[in-house]
Each structure stands twice: as C-alpha cells, then as structure tokens.
Design a protein around this motif. Structure first.
Motif, PDB file in Angstrom:
ATOM      1  N   TYR A 119      -2.436  15.622 -11.171  1.00 54.45           N
ATOM      2  CA  TYR A 119      -2.857  14.232 -11.277  1.00 54.45           C
ATOM      3  C   TYR A 119      -4.367  14.185 -11.182  1.00 54.45           C
ATOM      4  CZ  TYR A 119      -3.950   9.498  -9.729  1.00 54.45           C
ATOM      5  OH  TYR A 119      -4.496   8.267  -9.603  1.00 54.45           O
ATOM      6  N   TYR A 120      -5.015  13.500 -12.097  1.00 51.52           N
ATOM      7  CA  TYR A 120      -6.458  13.334 -12.081  1.00 51.52           C
ATOM      8  C   TYR A 120      -6.782  11.985 -11.478  1.00 51.52           C
ATOM      9  CZ  TYR A 120     -11.301  13.130 -13.552  1.00 51.52           C
ATOM     10  OH  TYR A 120     -12.663  13.052 -13.562  1.00 51.52           O
ATOM     11  N   ASN A 121      -7.562  12.000 -10.400  1.00 51.42           N
ATOM     12  CA  ASN A 121      -7.948  10.773  -9.723  1.00 51.42           C
ATOM     13  C   ASN A 121      -9.275  10.305 -10.308  1.00 51.42           C
ATOM     14  OD1 ASN A 121      -8.879   8.822  -7.914  1.00 51.42           O
ATOM     15  ND2 ASN A 121      -7.806   9.780  -6.197  1.00 51.42           N
ATOM     16  N   ASP A 122      -9.248   9.201 -11.037  1.00 44.69           N
ATOM     17  CA  ASP A 122     -10.465   8.682 -11.681  1.00 44.69           C
ATOM     18  C   ASP A 122     -11.517   8.267 -10.658  1.00 44.69           C
ATOM     19  OD1 ASP A 122      -9.525   8.950 -14.304  1.00 44.69           O
ATOM     20  OD2 ASP A 122      -8.425   7.050 -14.164  1.00 44.69           O
ATOM     21  N   ARG A 123     -11.070   7.766  -9.511  1.00 45.19           N
ATOM     22  CA  ARG A 123     -12.007   7.281  -8.493  1.00 45.19           C
ATOM     23  C   ARG A 123     -12.836   8.420  -7.908  1.00 45.19           C
ATOM     24  NH1 ARG A 123     -11.583   6.731  -3.185  1.00 45.19           N
ATOM     25  NH2 ARG A 123      -9.379   7.199  -3.186  1.00 45.19           N
ATOM     26  N   THR A 124     -12.171   9.533  -7.558  1.00 43.68           N
ATOM     27  CA  THR A 124     -12.871  10.660  -6.948  1.00 43.68           C
ATOM     28  C   THR A 124     -13.242  11.734  -7.955  1.00 43.68           C
ATOM     29  OG1 THR A 124     -10.799  11.794  -6.432  1.00 43.68           O
ATOM     30  CG2 THR A 124     -11.696  10.305  -4.748  1.00 43.68           C
ATOM     31  N   GLU A 125     -12.757  11.573  -9.193  1.00 46.10           N
ATOM     32  CA  GLU A 125     -13.005  12.537 -10.269  1.00 46.10           C
ATOM     33  C   GLU A 125     -12.584  13.948  -9.872  1.00 46.10           C
ATOM     34  OE1 GLU A 125     -17.090  12.090 -11.479  1.00 46.10           O
ATOM     35  OE2 GLU A 125     -16.715  10.124 -12.366  1.00 46.10           O
ATOM     36  N   THR A 126     -11.398  14.042  -9.254  1.00 46.40           N
ATOM     37  CA  THR A 126     -10.856  15.341  -8.834  1.00 46.40           C
ATOM     38  C   THR A 126      -9.404  15.455  -9.255  1.00 46.40           C
ATOM     39  OG1 THR A 126     -10.170  14.445  -6.692  1.00 46.40           O
ATOM     40  CG2 THR A 126     -12.349  15.484  -6.797  1.00 46.40           C
ATOM     41  N   ASP A 137      -5.597  16.528  -8.193  1.00 43.92           N
ATOM     42  CA  ASP A 137      -4.788  16.657  -6.992  1.00 43.92           C
ATOM     43  C   ASP A 137      -3.409  17.143  -7.398  1.00 43.92           C
ATOM     44  OD1 ASP A 137      -3.318  16.460  -4.668  1.00 43.92           O
ATOM     45  OD2 ASP A 137      -4.199  14.546  -4.077  1.00 43.92           O
ATOM     46  N   ALA A 138      -3.082  18.375  -7.041  1.00 41.12           N
ATOM     47  CA  ALA A 138      -1.809  18.975  -7.436  1.00 41.12           C
ATOM     48  C   ALA A 138      -0.659  18.513  -6.561  1.00 41.12           C
ATOM     49  CB  ALA A 138      -1.920  20.497  -7.386  1.00 41.12           C
ATOM     50  N   HIS A 139      -0.931  17.744  -5.518  1.00 38.47           N
ATOM     51  CA  HIS A 139       0.123  17.313  -4.607  1.00 38.47           C
ATOM     52  C   HIS A 139       0.710  15.953  -4.982  1.00 38.47           C
ATOM     53  CE1 HIS A 139      -0.735  20.715  -2.071  1.00 38.47           C
ATOM     54  NE2 HIS A 139      -2.015  20.383  -2.078  1.00 38.47           N
ATOM     55  N   ILE A 140       0.113  15.287  -5.922  1.00 38.75           N
ATOM     56  CA  ILE A 140       0.624  13.985  -6.363  1.00 38.75           C
ATOM     57  C   ILE A 140       1.426  14.194  -7.636  1.00 38.75           C
ATOM     58  CG2 ILE A 140       0.009  11.687  -7.171  1.00 38.75           C
ATOM     59  CD1 ILE A 140      -2.463  11.828  -5.429  1.00 38.75           C
ATOM     60  N   ASN A 141       2.621  13.583  -7.685  1.00 39.56           N
ATOM     61  CA  ASN A 141       3.508  13.779  -8.821  1.00 39.56           C
ATOM     62  C   ASN A 141       4.056  12.435  -9.260  1.00 39.56           C
ATOM     63  OD1 ASN A 141       5.905  14.278 -10.382  1.00 39.56           O
ATOM     64  ND2 ASN A 141       5.805  16.390  -9.660  1.00 39.56           N
ATOM     65  N   TYR A 142       3.968  12.166 -10.553  1.00 40.74           N
ATOM     66  CA  TYR A 142       4.511  10.934 -11.107  1.00 40.74           C
ATOM     67  C   TYR A 142       5.704  11.222 -12.010  1.00 40.74           C
ATOM     68  CZ  TYR A 142       0.545   8.418  -9.235  1.00 40.74           C
ATOM     69  OH  TYR A 142      -0.372   7.861  -8.389  1.00 40.74           O
ATOM     70  N   GLY A 143       6.582  12.089 -11.527  1.00 38.32           N
ATOM     71  CA  GLY A 143       7.816  12.394 -12.235  1.00 38.32           C
ATOM     72  C   GLY A 143       7.593  12.929 -13.630  1.00 38.32           C
ATOM     73  N   TYR A 144       8.258  12.300 -14.611  1.00 36.62           N
ATOM     74  CA  TYR A 144       8.182  12.777 -15.989  1.00 36.62           C
ATOM     75  C   TYR A 144       6.769  12.683 -16.554  1.00 36.62           C
ATOM     76  CZ  TYR A 144      13.234  13.080 -16.085  1.00 36.62           C
ATOM     77  OH  TYR A 144      14.522  13.432 -15.836  1.00 36.62           O
ATOM     78  N   LEU A 145       5.986  11.700 -16.115  1.00 35.22           N
ATOM     79  CA  LEU A 145       4.606  11.601 -16.596  1.00 35.22           C
ATOM     80  C   LEU A 145       3.824  12.857 -16.233  1.00 35.22           C
ATOM     81  CD1 LEU A 145       3.770   7.897 -15.664  1.00 35.22           C
ATOM     82  CD2 LEU A 145       4.274   8.825 -17.930  1.00 35.22           C
ATOM     83  N   THR A 146       4.026  13.355 -15.015  1.00 36.28           N
ATOM     84  CA  THR A 146       3.345  14.574 -14.591  1.00 36.28           C
ATOM     85  C   THR A 146       3.851  15.773 -15.395  1.00 36.28           C
ATOM     86  OG1 THR A 146       3.071  13.667 -12.373  1.00 36.28           O
ATOM     87  CG2 THR A 146       2.822  16.050 -12.610  1.00 36.28           C
ATOM     88  N   MET A 147       5.165  15.839 -15.638  1.00 34.41           N
ATOM     89  CA  MET A 147       5.712  16.954 -16.418  1.00 34.41           C
ATOM     90  C   MET A 147       5.137  16.985 -17.822  1.00 34.41           C
ATOM     91  SD  MET A 147       9.693  17.294 -15.534  1.00 34.41           S
ATOM     92  CE  MET A 147      10.249  16.298 -14.176  1.00 34.41           C
ATOM     93  N   PHE A 148       5.076  15.818 -18.491  1.00 34.20           N
ATOM     94  CA  PHE A 148       4.530  15.771 -19.848  1.00 34.20           C
ATOM     95  C   PHE A 148       3.039  16.100 -19.843  1.00 34.20           C
ATOM     96  CE2 PHE A 148       8.285  12.944 -20.732  1.00 34.20           C
ATOM     97  CZ  PHE A 148       8.941  13.878 -21.530  1.00 34.20           C
TER      98      PHE A 148
END
Length: 164
Positions: A1-8, A10-21
């Motif tokens: 997951y790319y955090n736009d606010r911190t511009e980093t 984060d491999a610990h955040i997962n948004y289900g199928y969105l993350t898989m794709f």
C-alpha cells in the motif's frame, strides 16, 4: 500500500483484492519478482463476519452498570433502544453529595513548609473528613520531592498516598 500522505510504502496494510491486483500489476511492470505472487495473491473466501455490536441482541436480559446513564443525550438513548433496552433503573449513590471546596491560596518560600501545609490539608480532608483528595504538582520532580518529604521523619504518619 502506498501512503500518499507520507509518500511511503507500507507492506502491513492490505485492501483485499485491490492489494492483490496491485501486486500483479507491479510484477507485470517488473517492480517485483514473480515469486511474490505466491505469497500475496490468492482467493479469499469469507466464511462469516462477527459484529461485537450485535452481541447484546443475542441475550434476553442485559445487565450493566454506568454512573452516566442519567446524563445520556437523546441520540445515546435511541442507541440503547436499538438493543431493546427499554427499562433502566437508576440507583442513587451511597455517597453524600459534597460540594468541591477551595482550600484557598497559600504562598510558602521554603519547600519543606510548602509540603507541610499540603500534608496538613491532606490529613484534614482524608483522615478527618473521610474523603479522597487529589493533589496536582507542576511536574514529576515536584511529585518526587513531596513523596520524599512524606517518607521523611517530619512528613511521616500519613501513609495512604498513591502517586500516579
């Protein structure tokens, strides 16, 4: 997951199928090796969901204790009705209501005298009136100095102190 606010990333955040794709796209663009897909891509089968907010509705009777029930607003009371709480009982406190009293302002130039005055007020309120008393200090050092005073010979005979 790319955090736009911190511009980093984060491999610990997962948004289900969105993350898989997103992993599939990154592998196709050459940003990750194909071996990543074995760990990150799969079929998610939801077998059920659990709502802690729904637990009260599973019971015929709900008992609870709150010191703020009589202070609830209209919205909070409506929420209680969603849980079939139709009857509430108010039990008055066993403590007598006492108004908060100010002990006035006293200025002491010596720390030991300052501590002695505080201890005398504590003894009066706690031991004679039978009430709890809260003493606030400016910082942790002043709390430790007062605690040391209470342990000294001059400050002793007042052992019911809890330092937070």
């Amino acid at each position: 997951y790319y955090n736009d606010r911190t511009e980093t990333l984060d491999a610990h955040i997962n948004y289900g199928y969105l993350t898989m794709f997103a992993y599939i796209r990154e592998v196709e663009e050459g940003n990750f090796p194909e071996s990543v897909l074995e760990d990150q891509v799969g079929l998610v089968i939801v077998c059920g969901e659990l709502s802690f907010a729904a637990f009260p509705s599973l019971y015929s009777y709900i008992l609870g204790l709150s010191g703020t029930l009589s202070q609830l607003g209209k919205h909070e009371i409506e929420l209680l009705r969603d849980y079939n709480l139709r009857t509430v009982s108010y039990i008055p406190t066993t403590f007598q209501r006492k108004e908060v009293t100010s002990l006035g302002c006293q200025v002491r130039s010596e720390e030991v005298e300052f501590h002695r005055v505080i201890k005398e007020q504590l003894v009066r309120v706690v031991e004679h009136d039978g009430r709890a008393c809260l003493v606030l200090f400016e910082d942790g050092d002043k709390v430790r100095h007062f605690e040391t005073y209470l342990k000294s010979e001059e400050g002793q005979h007042f052992g019911r102190v809890q330092v937070l």
